[in-house]
Write a protein that holds these residues in place. Sequence first.
Motif, PDB file in Angstrom:
ATOM      1  N   GLN A 218       0.894  -1.270   0.103  1.00 45.35           N
ATOM      2  CA  GLN A 218       0.141   0.146   0.008  1.00 45.35           C
ATOM      3  C   GLN A 218       0.894   1.310   0.035  1.00 45.35           C
ATOM      4  OE1 GLN A 218      -3.431  -0.120   2.684  1.00 45.35           O
ATOM      5  NE2 GLN A 218      -2.912  -2.144   3.065  1.00 45.35           N
ATOM      6  N   VAL A 219       2.006   1.063   0.627  1.00 44.08           N
ATOM      7  CA  VAL A 219       2.815   2.282   0.598  1.00 44.08           C
ATOM      8  C   VAL A 219       3.382   2.550  -0.791  1.00 44.08           C
ATOM      9  CG1 VAL A 219       5.289   2.906   1.297  1.00 44.08           C
ATOM     10  CG2 VAL A 219       3.931   2.069   2.844  1.00 44.08           C
ATOM     11  N   ARG A 220       3.814   1.414  -1.381  1.00 40.75           N
ATOM     12  CA  ARG A 220       4.214   1.399  -3.029  1.00 40.75           C
ATOM     13  C   ARG A 220       3.433   2.105  -3.954  1.00 40.75           C
ATOM     14  NH1 ARG A 220       7.473  -4.104  -2.254  1.00 40.75           N
ATOM     15  NH2 ARG A 220       9.415  -3.247  -1.391  1.00 40.75           N
ATOM     16  N   GLN A 221       2.006   1.685  -3.439  1.00 38.42           N
ATOM     17  CA  GLN A 221       1.015   2.088  -4.427  1.00 38.42           C
ATOM     18  C   GLN A 221       0.493   3.702  -4.178  1.00 38.42           C
ATOM     19  OE1 GLN A 221      -1.979  -0.897  -3.730  1.00 38.42           O
ATOM     20  NE2 GLN A 221      -1.043  -2.439  -4.372  1.00 38.42           N
ATOM     21  N   GLY A 222       1.134   4.241  -3.203  1.00 41.30           N
ATOM     22  CA  GLY A 222       0.798   5.789  -2.717  1.00 41.30           C
ATOM     23  C   GLY A 222      -0.503   5.690  -1.879  1.00 41.30           C
ATOM     24  N   GLN A 223      -1.014   4.890  -1.388  1.00 35.27           N
ATOM     25  CA  GLN A 223      -2.177   5.089  -0.418  1.00 35.27           C
ATOM     26  C   GLN A 223      -1.995   5.348   0.968  1.00 35.27           C
ATOM     27  OE1 GLN A 223      -3.833   0.846  -0.460  1.00 35.27           O
ATOM     28  NE2 GLN A 223      -4.131   1.044  -2.810  1.00 35.27           N
ATOM     29  N   ILE A 224      -0.889   4.960   1.536  1.00 37.12           N
ATOM     30  CA  ILE A 224      -0.383   5.412   2.859  1.00 37.12           C
ATOM     31  C   ILE A 224       1.229   5.831   2.633  1.00 37.12           C
ATOM     32  CG2 ILE A 224      -2.306   4.360   4.093  1.00 37.12           C
ATOM     33  CD1 ILE A 224      -0.071   2.321   4.579  1.00 37.12           C
ATOM     34  N   ARG A 225       1.548   6.454   3.773  1.00 40.42           N
ATOM     35  CA  ARG A 225       2.958   6.947   3.798  1.00 40.42           C
ATOM     36  C   ARG A 225       3.706   6.190   4.975  1.00 40.42           C
ATOM     37  NH1 ARG A 225       4.369  11.959   4.458  1.00 40.42           N
ATOM     38  NH2 ARG A 225       2.069  12.833   4.331  1.00 40.42           N
ATOM     39  N   LEU A 226       4.776   5.735   4.918  1.00 41.96           N
ATOM     40  CA  LEU A 226       5.696   5.199   5.993  1.00 41.96           C
ATOM     41  C   LEU A 226       6.727   6.157   6.487  1.00 41.96           C
ATOM     42  CD1 LEU A 226       6.387   2.638   7.833  1.00 41.96           C
ATOM     43  CD2 LEU A 226       7.703   1.857   5.899  1.00 41.96           C
ATOM     44  N   LEU A 227       6.496   6.742   7.750  1.00 38.54           N
ATOM     45  CA  LEU A 227       7.626   7.672   8.100  1.00 38.54           C
ATOM     46  C   LEU A 227       8.873   7.197   8.737  1.00 38.54           C
ATOM     47  CD1 LEU A 227       5.078  10.266   9.788  1.00 38.54           C
ATOM     48  CD2 LEU A 227       5.882  10.014   7.325  1.00 38.54           C
ATOM     49  N   ALA A 228       8.766   5.975   9.542  1.00 34.46           N
ATOM     50  CA  ALA A 228       9.917   5.637  10.099  1.00 34.46           C
ATOM     51  C   ALA A 228       9.764   4.093  10.517  1.00 34.46           C
ATOM     52  CB  ALA A 228      10.482   6.480  11.408  1.00 34.46           C
ATOM     53  N   VAL A 229      10.764   3.321  10.802  1.00 36.50           N
ATOM     54  CA  VAL A 229      10.588   1.920  11.224  1.00 36.50           C
ATOM     55  C   VAL A 229      11.557   1.893  12.626  1.00 36.50           C
ATOM     56  CG1 VAL A 229       9.949   1.027   8.928  1.00 36.50           C
ATOM     57  CG2 VAL A 229      12.561   1.197   9.423  1.00 36.50           C
ATOM     58  N   THR A 230      11.289   0.609  13.118  1.00 35.06           N
ATOM     59  CA  THR A 230      12.221   0.249  14.216  1.00 35.06           C
ATOM     60  C   THR A 230      13.466  -0.865  13.584  1.00 35.06           C
ATOM     61  OG1 THR A 230      10.815  -2.031  14.552  1.00 35.06           O
ATOM     62  CG2 THR A 230      10.378   0.004  15.583  1.00 35.06           C
ATOM     63  N   GLY A 231      14.406  -0.896  14.441  1.00 36.98           N
ATOM     64  CA  GLY A 231      15.479  -1.719  13.980  1.00 36.98           C
ATOM     65  C   GLY A 231      16.831  -0.977  13.706  1.00 36.98           C
ATOM     66  N   ALA A 232      17.829  -1.699  13.709  1.00 38.87           N
ATOM     67  CA  ALA A 232      19.210  -1.250  13.968  1.00 38.87           C
ATOM     68  C   ALA A 232      19.558  -0.605  12.522  1.00 38.87           C
ATOM     69  CB  ALA A 232      20.368  -2.127  14.265  1.00 38.87           C
ATOM     70  N   ALA A 233      19.258  -0.920  11.467  1.00 46.08           N
ATOM     71  CA  ALA A 233      19.767  -0.095  10.291  1.00 46.08           C
ATOM     72  C   ALA A 233      18.397   0.056   9.115  1.00 46.08           C
ATOM     73  CB  ALA A 233      20.745  -0.832   9.669  1.00 46.08           C
ATOM     74  N   ARG A 234      18.640   0.863   8.246  1.00 47.30           N
ATOM     75  CA  ARG A 234      17.614   0.952   7.170  1.00 47.30           C
ATOM     76  C   ARG A 234      17.453  -0.393   6.362  1.00 47.30           C
ATOM     77  NH1 ARG A 234      17.138   6.993   4.544  1.00 47.30           N
ATOM     78  NH2 ARG A 234      17.550   8.229   6.540  1.00 47.30           N
ATOM     79  N   ASN A 235      16.277  -0.711   5.849  1.00 47.31           N
ATOM     80  CA  ASN A 235      16.073  -1.759   5.316  1.00 47.31           C
ATOM     81  C   ASN A 235      16.187  -1.462   3.634  1.00 47.31           C
ATOM     82  OD1 ASN A 235      14.304  -3.946   3.821  1.00 47.31           O
ATOM     83  ND2 ASN A 235      14.426  -4.472   5.940  1.00 47.31           N
TER      84      ASN A 235
END
Length: 330
Positions: A218-235
């Motif tokens: 849904q993020v890739r389709q532009g329906q919602i936006r993802l601001l930040a994620v948990t974890g030690a490094a970017r995915n």
Amino acid sequence: MKKTTRRAALARTLLLCGAGLLCAAMGSARAAYPEQPVKLVVGFPPGGGGDLYGRLIATALGKTLGQTVIVENRTGAGGNIAADMVAKAKPDGYTLLLAMSGNLAVAPAFRPQAIPYKVPEDFTPIGLILEAPHGLFVAQNSRFKTARELLDAAKTAKLSFASTGAGAAAHIGMEMVKREAGVDMLHVPYRGSGPAITDMLGGQVDSFFATASPLIGQVRQGQIRLLAVTGAARNAAIPDVPTFKELGVNVPVTQWYGLVAPAGTPQPIVKLLSEHLARALATPEVRDVIRKDAATERVLPMEEFRQFIVDDIARYRAAVTPQLLKEIAP
């Protein structure tokens, strides 16, 4: 004297032969596993994210083991019913659990007296399968373009966040974000991501905190936006999305899945399953499915996986507060 010596020598020979035959028989019995289909108990309904990973691993293990691995969906209580079923199953290697952070880390950390099994005592860890980050989502037209903007605004305004249920792993993850960022946001629990996203798009809630992987489409389709994620490094699958750690908000918890068996399962069987799980995770068909939606496969066998579970329980236990316990009480 010679006759006695010969008898003793014959007795020793027979004893050694008998021991050899016994060892051979035991080795043959171990080599024969699995002689029947293996059952993998999944605590989610068919079609969900956990069910997808369960069926993915079941198929891959079936190929390498040379025996069918059947998925049995046993839903309810956030996966705790499935965990209890496997904890009480015969420890023969034929009943396994798709374990997850919810039923083997969050529940033991927050409600140890309310669940009918003990972690890690009632289980024999086979291996970790994958980790998926939790993420902070907003509607496409939200005024918040970054996680920093939202967290800064939350210091002066009463903002809200949705989750898929009080006491779920993602809910506790957002409580950790709030604590680390020094903000207070109203928690609005929903029954599933669908209603939560609908209300977020409609402006009833400001944000949604959930495991990221099922929502990447849904993020890739532009329906919602993802601001930040948990974890030690970017995915690598979402390189433009920062981690909370980059923002100075250190939240290490993730949504993870692994394989465990009932306590007392024979070590040779556990070792065999762990080796076959590692093989499955190395195959392109398994690895690509896991990685495409921002999850990461992890080979963490047996005792290492056990320690991972113990450490994760400690991470969640550190987030326990009287107010939070009151909120998630049944």
